[in-house]
Design an enzyme around this catalytic site. Structure first.
Site, PDB file in Angstrom:
ATOM      1  N   HIS A 180       0.800  -1.208   0.148  1.00  0.00           N
ATOM      2  CA  HIS A 180      -0.021  -0.069   0.230  1.00  0.00           C
ATOM      3  C   HIS A 180       0.893   1.190  -0.103  1.00  0.00           C
ATOM      4  O   HIS A 180       2.033   1.061   0.423  1.00  0.00           O
ATOM      5  CB  HIS A 180      -0.843   0.074   1.097  1.00  0.00           C
ATOM      6  CG  HIS A 180      -0.427  -0.016   2.638  1.00  0.00           C
ATOM      7  ND1 HIS A 180       0.184  -1.190   3.093  1.00  0.00           N
ATOM      8  CD2 HIS A 180       0.094   0.875   3.607  1.00  0.00           C
ATOM      9  CE1 HIS A 180       1.124  -0.901   4.413  1.00  0.00           C
ATOM     10  NE2 HIS A 180       0.622   0.325   4.536  1.00  0.00           N
ATOM     11  N   HIS A 202       0.801   5.761   0.909  1.00  0.00           N
ATOM     12  CA  HIS A 202       0.327   6.562   1.553  1.00  0.00           C
ATOM     13  C   HIS A 202       0.243   8.022   0.891  1.00  0.00           C
ATOM     14  O   HIS A 202       1.369   8.366   0.215  1.00  0.00           O
ATOM     15  CB  HIS A 202       0.920   7.127   2.891  1.00  0.00           C
ATOM     16  CG  HIS A 202       0.997   5.851   3.938  1.00  0.00           C
ATOM     17  ND1 HIS A 202       0.314   5.595   5.078  1.00  0.00           N
ATOM     18  CD2 HIS A 202       1.648   4.478   4.017  1.00  0.00           C
ATOM     19  CE1 HIS A 202       0.575   4.544   5.981  1.00  0.00           C
ATOM     20  NE2 HIS A 202       1.472   3.763   5.021  1.00  0.00           N
TER      21      HIS A 202
END
Length: 215
Positions: A161, A163
């Site tokens: 992932h 940010h």
């Protein structure tokens, strides 16, 4: 998770202290009683043909306990702001700034290097679109794009992932922004460049060999 802990996790120059949170209560799972904003399609399972071999073996247990996989399967709550066939964007439940969001692939890959280039490209292609909306919504004109890859870099949830963190002038989010950086040493840099190029050449040869074998 306390703000100092979150800062340590997200800053690539700091090693996080203490054990990772339990898989059933990850850093981005919302508090009890909060509801998901949008429903999603099911997360990929271990036998999904769309999974790349680069991801390596993934057992049913890992998919069951991964908080992001649970969010994707709509088994755990999250505030979801965007979704397509490849990735999902949610608000971080312990944000460093209002609008702090995460872009998550729907298939489970434990690290960036295990994630197929096509999936990485799909995630990155959404950054301008999503960051622009997030900055406008939070009245910011800047943002940090952060990927914590590996435990030493602060990765806590081992599902790839990135940010998106909106920034405002003077927010003093990163303490190291006020630090002075030292100059690089020419001799050390020359050796480092040579080593990096050797690794790149080796990787390219491997990719070409695999392409020939598959053709």
């Amino acid at each position: 998770m306390s703000p100092p802990r979150r800062l340590a996790v997200l800053h690539s120059h700091l090693r996080p202290e203490g054990p990772a949170p339990p898989a059933g209560r990850g850093e981005n799972e919302l508090a009890e009683g909060q509801e998901a904003a949008v429903s999603t399609s099911p997360c990929a399972v271990a036998g999904d043909d769309s999974r790349s071999a680069a991801a390596g073996p993934v057992g049913d247990g890992e998919l069951e306990t991964c908080v992001f996989c649970r969010i994707i399967r709509d088994e755990a709550p999250a505030f979801k702001v965007y979704e397509d066939d490849v990735c999902l964007c949610i608000l971080d439940s312990h944000p460093l700034a209002p609008g702090h969001s995460l872009i998550i692939p729907k298939c489970h890959f434990s690290s960036l290097e295990a994630t197929p280039p096509t999936v990485v490209a799909a995630m990155c292609s959404k950054v301008p679109f999503l960051s622009n909306a997030i900055m406008k919504a939070t009245q910011c004109d800047s943002f940090n794009l952060v990927v914590n890859n590996g435990a030493a870099a602060g990765q806590v949830i081992f599902h790839t992932h990135c940010h998106i963190i909106p920034r405002k002038s003077g927010d003093e989010l990163w303490p190291t922004e006020s630090f002075r950086r030292s100059s690089i040493e020419p001799n050390e840099t020359s050796n480092l460049i040579s080593c990096i190029k050797e690794q790149l050449d080796s990787s390219l040869k491997t990719v070409k060999t695999e392409a020939v074998m598959q053709s």
